[in-house]
Design an enzyme around this catalytic site. Structure first.
Site, PDB file in Angstrom:
ATOM      1  N   SER A 147       0.825  -1.200   0.000  1.00  0.00           N
ATOM      2  CA  SER A 147       0.000   0.000   0.000  1.00  0.00           C
ATOM      3  C   SER A 147       0.863   1.254   0.000  1.00  0.00           C
ATOM      4  O   SER A 147       1.996   1.246   0.496  1.00  0.00           O
ATOM      5  CB  SER A 147      -0.889   0.005   1.247  1.00  0.00           C
ATOM      6  OG  SER A 147      -1.475   1.273   1.464  1.00  0.00           O
ATOM      7  N   TYR A 160      -1.127  -0.281  10.256  1.00  0.00           N
ATOM      8  CA  TYR A 160      -1.267  -0.797   8.886  1.00  0.00           C
ATOM      9  C   TYR A 160      -0.054  -0.416   8.044  1.00  0.00           C
ATOM     10  O   TYR A 160       0.505  -1.246   7.325  1.00  0.00           O
ATOM     11  CB  TYR A 160      -2.548  -0.238   8.272  1.00  0.00           C
ATOM     12  CG  TYR A 160      -2.763  -0.587   6.820  1.00  0.00           C
ATOM     13  CD1 TYR A 160      -3.094  -1.884   6.434  1.00  0.00           C
ATOM     14  CD2 TYR A 160      -2.655   0.393   5.833  1.00  0.00           C
ATOM     15  CE1 TYR A 160      -3.315  -2.197   5.089  1.00  0.00           C
ATOM     16  CE2 TYR A 160      -2.874   0.096   4.497  1.00  0.00           C
ATOM     17  CZ  TYR A 160      -3.204  -1.204   4.130  1.00  0.00           C
ATOM     18  OH  TYR A 160      -3.415  -1.504   2.799  1.00  0.00           O
ATOM     19  N   LYS A 164       2.626  -2.957   6.241  1.00  0.00           N
ATOM     20  CA  LYS A 164       2.887  -2.958   4.806  1.00  0.00           C
ATOM     21  C   LYS A 164       4.343  -2.589   4.495  1.00  0.00           C
ATOM     22  O   LYS A 164       4.927  -3.082   3.522  1.00  0.00           O
ATOM     23  CB  LYS A 164       1.932  -2.003   4.091  1.00  0.00           C
ATOM     24  CG  LYS A 164       0.492  -2.493   4.035  1.00  0.00           C
ATOM     25  CD  LYS A 164       0.364  -3.802   3.265  1.00  0.00           C
ATOM     26  CE  LYS A 164      -1.092  -4.163   3.005  1.00  0.00           C
ATOM     27  NZ  LYS A 164      -1.236  -5.433   2.256  1.00  0.00           N
TER      28      LYS A 164
END
Length: 254
Positions: A147, A160, A164
């Site tokens: 991402s 998050y 990633k």
């Protein structure tokens, strides 16, 4: 006429999170080009529905229940994927989740473990298992779906983004480890795509202008626009490409 360089016909590809969003677009796009796709996600019914849609149109697909955050179940997942057509040629680590917490202080251990488990722990184990299976039949290709948050972290996506970013590091390290057995590992950094998971903000007319402002193409991506990159990375067109991370974000300004 299909270009043999980008040919994925008869290649067996396991796609996690393969029943919806970007994963569904990959499953459909690869199957339409002759790949044999193993569609894996937590919701078996959704995998079965998409697999039936593909087989009804003449393609090859097999549904498989899989929770990538459950380490102890992943051996069976890879074994089942490889057994379905006698080999495993590709893995797309696409499953992901990005629940938000009010702040870092208010991020619970359970939430932290869940986000790391799905976005990093699971792909780590699946990469090891899939690469080992691929090595037995001549090699293959692994694609990790990352991402933009991994390189542009914000306080809204702290855990998050960290997961990633770890996935990007996993891509580089495993590309080196598995090159001697003929397994390539690459990644895709995704920007904003119009999927159900992102519908809460990309389809909100009040929020959309702020989302589009840094994007050069002035729009969000369509799920099918990831398919070309996945075909490239799974096919012989990328035979000299490993340890690379391709950004698909519509041209986000620095």
């Amino acid at each position: 006429m299909n270009d043999a360089l980008f040919d994925v016909s008869d290649r067996v590809v396991l796609i996690t999170g393969g029943s919806r969003g970007l994963g569904a677009a990959m499953s459909l796009g690869l199957a339409q080009r002759g790949a044999r796709v193993v569609i894996a996600s937590r919701k078996l019914a959704a995998c079965q529905e998409l697999a039936a849609r593909i087989t009804d149109s003449g393609g090859h697909a097999h549904p498989l229940e899989c929770h990538v955050g459950h380490w102890e179940t992943l051996d069976a997942v890879v074994d089942a994927a490889a057994a379905r057509w006698g080999r495993l040629d590709g893995l797309v680590n696409n499953a992901g989740m990005s629940p938000l917490a009010p702040s870092l202080l208010e991020t619970s251990e359970a939430l932290f473990d869940k986000v790391i488990g799905v976005n990093l722990k699971g792909p780590t184990r699946l990469t090891a298992l899939a690469a080992t299976a691929m090595a037995r039949t001549g090699g293959g290709s692994i694609v990790n779906v990352s991402s933009l948050a991994s390189v542009r972290p914000t306080p809204v996506t702290t855990v998050y983004a960290a997961a990633k970013a770890g996935l990007n590091a996993l891509t580089t390290a495993t590309a080196i480890e598995y090159a001697p057995v003929g397994v390539r590992v690459n990644g895709i950094i995704c920007g904003t795509f119009d999927t159900d998971a992102a519908s809460g903000f990309v389809r909100d007319p009040d929020r959309l202008p702020d989302i589009l402002r840094p994007i050069a193409l002035n729009r969000v991506g369509r799920p099918e626009e990831i398919v070309g990159a996945v075909i490239y990375l799974l096919s012989d067109a990328s035979s000299y490409t490993t340890g690379s991370v391709l950004t698909i974000d519509g041209g986000v300004a620095s």
